[in-house]
Enzyme design. Structure first.
Site, PDB file in Angstrom:
ATOM      1  N   HIS A 162       0.846  -1.194   0.000  1.00 43.67           N
ATOM      2  CA  HIS A 162       0.000   0.000   0.000  1.00 43.67           C
ATOM      3  C   HIS A 162       0.876   1.237   0.000  1.00 43.67           C
ATOM      4  CE1 HIS A 162       0.917  -0.422   4.371  1.00 43.67           C
ATOM      5  NE2 HIS A 162       0.905   0.904   4.343  1.00 43.67           N
TER       6      HIS A 162
ATOM      7  N   HIS B   7      -5.825  -1.969   5.075  1.00 45.20           N
ATOM      8  CA  HIS B   7      -5.764  -0.818   4.163  1.00 45.20           C
ATOM      9  C   HIS B   7      -5.085  -1.213   2.859  1.00 45.20           C
ATOM     10  CE1 HIS B   7      -1.983  -0.850   6.179  1.00 45.20           C
ATOM     11  NE2 HIS B   7      -1.628   0.376   5.994  1.00 45.20           N
TER      12      HIS B   7
ATOM     13  N   HIS C 189       4.682   7.497   2.418  1.00 44.55           N
ATOM     14  CA  HIS C 189       5.482   6.270   2.334  1.00 44.55           C
ATOM     15  C   HIS C 189       4.866   5.248   1.389  1.00 44.55           C
ATOM     16  CE1 HIS C 189       2.666   4.995   5.630  1.00 44.55           C
ATOM     17  NE2 HIS C 189       2.746   3.813   5.021  1.00 44.55           N
TER      18      HIS C 189
ATOM     19  N   HIS D  47       1.568   0.094  15.152  1.00 42.84           N
ATOM     20  CA  HIS D  47       0.493   1.068  14.989  1.00 42.84           C
ATOM     21  C   HIS D  47      -0.717   0.669  15.835  1.00 42.84           C
ATOM     22  CE1 HIS D  47       2.369   2.937  11.561  1.00 42.84           C
ATOM     23  NE2 HIS D  47       2.328   1.850  10.825  1.00 42.84           N
TER      24      HIS D  47
ATOM     25  N   TYR E 114       9.728   2.519   9.701  1.00 43.81           N
ATOM     26  CA  TYR E 114       9.799   3.492   8.611  1.00 43.81           C
ATOM     27  C   TYR E 114      11.241   3.906   8.431  1.00 43.81           C
ATOM     28  CZ  TYR E 114       4.774   3.977   8.951  1.00 43.81           C
ATOM     29  OH  TYR E 114       3.437   3.726   8.967  1.00 43.81           O
TER      30      TYR E 114
ATOM     31  N   GLU F 285       8.062   1.837   4.198  1.00 35.94           N
ATOM     32  CA  GLU F 285       7.675   1.094   5.392  1.00 35.94           C
ATOM     33  C   GLU F 285       7.867  -0.391   5.108  1.00 35.94           C
ATOM     34  OE1 GLU F 285       3.432   1.136   6.211  1.00 35.94           O
ATOM     35  OE2 GLU F 285       3.765   0.609   8.309  1.00 35.94           O
TER      36      GLU F 285
HETATM   37 FE   LIG Z   1       1.719   2.160   5.875  1.00 37.08          FE
END
Ligand SMILES: [Fe+2]
Length: 308
Positions: free
Chosen positions: A153, A200, A215, A247, A256, A266
């Site tokens: 992503h 996501h 990112h 997260h 990161y 990432e």
């Molecule tokens: Fe991400």
């Protein structure tokens, strides 16, 4: 679950400042496989385990950043329908002929209100992952570097993220998984959208300047893989932004870091599985620190403000 329509993020083209330095970085440190070069000077990569010819493309330019993000759709009929749907919605679509990108079919490109170019395509040559489709092993044993499973992503920065959200929801069949509210308690500061059952497939943060990249993310198989990625980054003196950490949003474990051009990337693992009927999760502004970095419970200024 039947994933139909838009299947997944399929390719990501990024600008780098020095092509050879970047090829070295993405092959030796990240462990991507170079799959081709074209007449425009672009270099194509895939992860070892990806089956399609390419998922990550770089070109040399004066400024780092993202050129476009491509989503693979179910088939050519779906591509034609989504093109018509985008135009009916009032968006201009550009048709890019098959073969303009190596081993990739016709692409439909449009520009989001956030300033980012998004593409849809139905065809990319299956070159395999080095194992047979009949009775394969569980991995190819010659993986190098961080060796991610896939391009997963990206997080993009730009204005009008609510308009981008509506296009993804109303036309492309995505749904909102999580969002962060601004101090007013109403306006979204950030949104995480899915077209599958991943937590996501694309995310946006509200930002005054259009077309920016926060990112690009590569998926790893395990938390141990995330820790090993940090070891490999340190060994290679890669500039780590933050992590390994976790997260609150999406629950992914993550690091990161910056590539040699200053593009943030990432390497992450996990993230829960979700479904379109799940109620979106809301983070209030006073808890955004824990949402982004669950252990520290606070953001660092560089993470918020540095984009390419
Ligand atoms: Fe991400």
């Amino acid at each position: 679950m039947a994933v139909t329509g838009v299947l997944r993020p399929g390719h990501f083209q990024m600008r780098v400042l020095d092509l050879q330095q970047s090829v070295d970085f993405y092959t030796k440190v990240m462990g991507l496989i170079e799959t081709g070069r074209d007449g425009q000077g672009r270099v194509y990569f895939k992860t070892q385990d990806e089956r399609d010819h390419n998922s990550f493309i770089i070109r040399e330019a004066e400024e780092a950043g993202v050129d476009f993000v491509g989503f693979k759709v179910q088939d050519k009929a779906t591509l034609a329908k989504l093109d018509a749907d985008l135009r009916a919605y009032g968006l201009h679509t550009e048709h890019i002929a098959a073969g303009e990108m190596l081993e990739t079919g016709e692409r439909i490109r449009f520009t989001l209100p956030t300033g980012h170019d998004i593409e849809l395509y139905a065809e990319k040559t299956d070159v395999g992952n080095g194992m047979p489709y009949v009775n394969p092993e569980v991995f190819v044993p010659d993986g190098k570097g961080i060796n991610p499973v896939r391009f997963d992503h990206c997080l993009l920065y730009g204005p009008d993220i609510e308009k981008a959200q509506k296009i993804f929801e109303d036309v492309l069949g995505f749904y909102l998984v999580e969002h962060v509210l601004m101090e007013d308690g109403k306006t979204d500061l950030a949104i995480w959208l899915s077209c599958s059952n991943k937590a996501h497939d694309i995310a946006f943060v509200r930002h005054p300047e259009p077309g920016k990249l926060h990112h690009v993310a590569f998926f790893l198989e395990s938390w141990e893989g995330v820790l090993k990625a940090a070891d490999i980054m340190s060994m290679n003196r890669v500039s780590i932004d933050i992590g390994p950490t976790r997260h609150g949003i999406t629950r992914g474990t993550t690091i990161y870091a910056f590539d040699p051009s200053g593009n943030r990337f990432e390497t992450f693992c996990g993230g829960y599985q979700t479904y379109p009927d799940n109620q979106p999760i809301t983070w209030t502004f006073d808890n955004v620190g824990a949402g982004i970095f669950y252990h520290d419970r606070k953001l660092n200024e560089r993470f918020l403000t540095v984009v390419s």
